[in-house]
Scaffold this active site. Structure first.
Site, PDB file in Angstrom:
ATOM      1  N   ILE A 240       0.955  -1.192  -0.139  1.00  0.00           N
ATOM      2  CA  ILE A 240      -0.147   0.002   0.088  1.00  0.00           C
ATOM      3  C   ILE A 240       0.890   1.235   0.003  1.00  0.00           C
ATOM      4  O   ILE A 240       0.789   2.088  -0.698  1.00  0.00           O
ATOM      5  CB  ILE A 240      -0.957  -0.129   1.081  1.00  0.00           C
ATOM      6  CG1 ILE A 240      -2.033  -1.109   1.220  1.00  0.00           C
ATOM      7  CG2 ILE A 240      -1.757   1.359   1.143  1.00  0.00           C
ATOM      8  CD1 ILE A 240      -2.836  -1.267   2.328  1.00  0.00           C
ATOM      9  N   GLY A 243       2.238   1.931  -3.401  1.00  0.00           N
ATOM     10  CA  GLY A 243       1.242   2.459  -4.300  1.00  0.00           C
ATOM     11  C   GLY A 243       0.903   1.208  -5.138  1.00  0.00           C
ATOM     12  O   GLY A 243       0.162   1.209  -6.139  1.00  0.00           O
ATOM     13  N   VAL A 244       1.448  -0.064  -4.886  1.00  0.00           N
ATOM     14  CA  VAL A 244       0.951  -1.293  -5.579  1.00  0.00           C
ATOM     15  C   VAL A 244      -0.501  -1.539  -5.556  1.00  0.00           C
ATOM     16  O   VAL A 244      -1.125  -1.703  -6.613  1.00  0.00           O
ATOM     17  CB  VAL A 244       1.865  -2.334  -5.252  1.00  0.00           C
ATOM     18  CG1 VAL A 244       1.267  -3.555  -5.821  1.00  0.00           C
ATOM     19  CG2 VAL A 244       3.438  -2.262  -5.344  1.00  0.00           C
ATOM     20  N   SER A 247      -5.924  -0.518  -1.101  1.00  0.00           N
ATOM     21  CA  SER A 247      -6.689  -1.129  -0.026  1.00  0.00           C
ATOM     22  C   SER A 247      -6.972  -2.442  -0.179  1.00  0.00           C
ATOM     23  O   SER A 247      -6.913  -3.087  -1.232  1.00  0.00           O
ATOM     24  CB  SER A 247      -7.991  -0.473   0.074  1.00  0.00           C
ATOM     25  OG  SER A 247      -8.780  -0.570  -1.346  1.00  0.00           O
ATOM     26  N   LYS A 275      -3.087 -13.927  -3.219  1.00  0.00           N
ATOM     27  CA  LYS A 275      -3.267 -15.164  -2.711  1.00  0.00           C
ATOM     28  C   LYS A 275      -1.943 -15.246  -1.617  1.00  0.00           C
ATOM     29  O   LYS A 275      -0.864 -15.073  -1.797  1.00  0.00           O
ATOM     30  CB  LYS A 275      -2.818 -16.168  -3.847  1.00  0.00           C
ATOM     31  CG  LYS A 275      -3.032 -17.570  -3.380  1.00  0.00           C
ATOM     32  CD  LYS A 275      -3.138 -18.685  -4.581  1.00  0.00           C
ATOM     33  CE  LYS A 275      -3.138 -19.881  -4.107  1.00  0.00           C
ATOM     34  NZ  LYS A 275      -3.483 -21.095  -5.254  1.00  0.00           N
ATOM     35  N   ASP A 388      -4.153 -30.654 -11.360  1.00  0.00           N
ATOM     36  CA  ASP A 388      -5.196 -30.240 -10.014  1.00  0.00           C
ATOM     37  C   ASP A 388      -6.438 -29.733 -10.722  1.00  0.00           C
ATOM     38  O   ASP A 388      -7.068 -28.939 -10.234  1.00  0.00           O
ATOM     39  CB  ASP A 388      -4.749 -29.742  -8.782  1.00  0.00           C
ATOM     40  CG  ASP A 388      -5.611 -29.802  -7.591  1.00  0.00           C
ATOM     41  OD1 ASP A 388      -6.226 -30.817  -7.734  1.00  0.00           O
ATOM     42  OD2 ASP A 388      -5.535 -28.811  -6.984  1.00  0.00           O
TER      43      ASP A 388
END
Ligand SMILES: Nc1ncnc2c1ncn2[C@@H]1O[C@H](COP(=O)(O)OP(=O)(O)OP(=O)(O)O)[C@@H](O)[C@H]1O
Length: 511
Positions: A240, A243-244, A247, A275, A388
């Site tokens: 955050i 700036g990636v 929220s 993830k 999978d």
């Protein structure tokens, strides 16, 4: 040093405590913010320095090509030029792995000590990711380029990723202390902070808390407790700050080995899935087929990071080939950020959860065909077997009925000795599911297997038996056709460096 109670405290610049513009914050608060800021500054500085160095090395490598292709050189000149090119390439490979000052001659290179790599390794992922992107671009350009000509615009150095200088430059420099509320964020923050980051985390904290209250299921609660821990929150906070993302909006799902969070970037109005691989390894025992005899799983500390890394690499390979899957863009320890599959921040449902009674035969058939195509393209173009694949790892965008494949940390390269057995299992899962939802015109498993692999198994014999027999008879035969693709080159370089640093066999490190 503290002023006594009741006595009005004056600051050196003449203001009283009441006039102070910023709220008074505890030492712990200041430390927390300072820690987060300094960590993210270190990251950004290191990243910037590294990018500059890498660009320089890549450009230098390109320059050498001109020399190499000059006609009329003596043998000795050619030998010298070749040696120079080799040295440059070696520097590039080393630059990819090193976060220390990069030196541009191979003889200056020396492997890190075990102690150094322990701590440095954790911050390497992000750099490796950027370096990998740049290296791919460079290698691709090299392949495409006529060997006697050089791009005048230096295309390799202009490659950008979402998280490079532009993004990392947009860091939250001005923090405003404007609010004070409780947020349990573990040791790092220990209570309260007041800034934009805090607000963003607060939104997450609220939804987290609400969700936790709703959760009756002990197992699910355990997932939350272990996945979104203090370290995870620290990384989110850093993202955050950089700036990636702006929220964390909530939790999309908690899978068997991860929690998937919904993140938002306001500027581009983009939604991401983050993830987070669980920090408990209990579920890995279910993965024994994948992890058996694999040295990586004897050391639990590195496992989650490796899963995240594998998923990142596999998704990158698939994205590169244009497969419908999340586009990964950030990898840090056990966390992987990727595009969110869905609409307007609402995650697409898994095929398992779709209400199939509202779909026509043609629509179901169309969706099956997309899955069939994904399997074929994964095998033929990406040289991967999912391993999978089922209705749980395929998402359906309900707006346009487009299918996306997810969860590829266990996906294996065709060089994996048992890839055909896993493929057979994927085929069985997929055909069983589409048969259950009464999809018309499904092929037999042998037909689908042959379509995907271009092998010729017999319709009348048991596919599993044929596959075992085929594997037995063709142990030495590699199904991979082209070993010199950029992705493989990059991977083998990466593995070679790892081997050089640690004395570990690269062959066993990745599939
Ligand atoms: N990029 C994404 N966009 C939207 N939803 C996603 C995305 N990635 C994961 N999800 C959601 O999160 C769930 C869990 O993700 P994933 O399958 O990757 O994790 P997992 O821990 O391997 O789960 P499992 O082992 O139960 O399949 C998915 O079923 C899907 O609903």
């Amino acid at each position: 040093m503290e002023g006594e109670k009741g006595v009005e405290k004056k600051f050196a610049w003449g203001k009283t405590q009441n006039e102070a513009e910023e709220p008074i914050v505890s030492f712990a608060e200041l430390m927390s913010e300072e820690l987060a800021e300094s960590l993210s500054k270190e990251d950004a500085d290191e990243e910037e320095k590294y990018l500059k160095q890498l660009e320089f090395v890549l450009n230098s490598t390109a320059m050498d090509e001109v020399l190499l292709n000059t006609d009329g050189m003596t043998d000795e000149e050619v030998a010298i030029a070749l040696q120079r090119q080799f040295d440059r390439e070696d520097d590039v490979a080393r630059a990819v792995q090193s976060t220390d000052t990069v030196h541009f001659t191979p003889e200056r290179y020396h492997p890190k000590t075990a102690q150094e790599s322990e701590s440095d390794e954790e911050d390497l992922d992000e750099l490796r990711e950027i370096a990998t992107d740049m290296l791919y671009a460079q290698l691709d350009a090299e392949n495409a380029r006529n060997s006697t000509r050089l791009h005048a615009d230096g295309a390799s150095s202009s490659t950008t990723t979402k998280h490079d200088i532009g993004v990392s430059g947009r860091r939250n420099a001005d923090k405003t202390l404007n609010d004070r509320m409780n947020l349990t964020t573990g040791d790092m923050i220990s209570g309260k902070i007041n800034n934009r980051v805090y607000n963003s985390l607060l939104a997450f904290g609220k939804s987290d808390a609400k969700r936790q209250m709703r959760m009756k299921d002990k197992e699910e609660k355990a997932t939350m407790d272990t996945s979104v821990d203090a370290n995870t929150r620290l990384t989110l906070l850093k993202w955050i700050n950089q700036g990636v993302i702006d929220s964390i909006e909530g939790i999309i799902a908690t899978g068997k080995e991860s929690a998937v969070l919904h993140a938002k970037q306001n500027e581009n109005n983009e939604h991401y899935a983050v993830k987070v691989y669980k920090t408990t390894l209990s579920e890995f025992k279910n993965r024994s087929e994948y992890v058996k005899d694999d040295f990586r799983f004897k050391n639990p500390r590195g496992v989650l990071k490796i899963w995240a890394e594998r998923e990142f690499m596999n998704l990158s390979r698939m994205t590169k080939h244009g497969l419908p899957c999340p586009c990964p863009f950030k990898l840090k320890k056990n966390m992987l950020a990727m595009s969110l599959i869905g609409n307007g921040g609402i995650a697409a449902p898994r095929l398992k959860n779709v209400q199939w009674e509202f779909f026509t035969d043609e629509e179901r058939r169309g969706i099956y065909e997309q899955v069939e195509k994904i399997m074929c393209r994964m095998y033929k173009e990406c040289l991967l077997v999912h391993g999978d694949l089922s209705e749980f790892n395929l998402l359906l965008n309900l707006e346009n009925n487009q299918v996306f494949v997810i969860d590829v940390s266990q996906a294996m390269d065709l060089s994996h000795p048992r890839n055909l057995q896993f493929l057979t299992r994927d085929i069985a899962n997929i055909l069983a599911f589409f048969a259950r939802i009464e999809t018309p015109g499904l092929p037999s498993s042998v037909q689908l297997f042959n379509l995907i692999t271009d092998l010729e198994m017999k319709e009348d014999d048991d596919l599993n038996v044929q596959v075992e027999q085929f594997s037995e008879e063709n142990r030495a035969v590699h199904l991979r056709h082209d070993k010199s693709r950029p992705a493989d080159l990059e991977l083998s370089r990466y593995q070679e460096d790892k081997k050089a640093n640690r004395g570990i066999s690269p062959a066993r490190d990745y599939n």
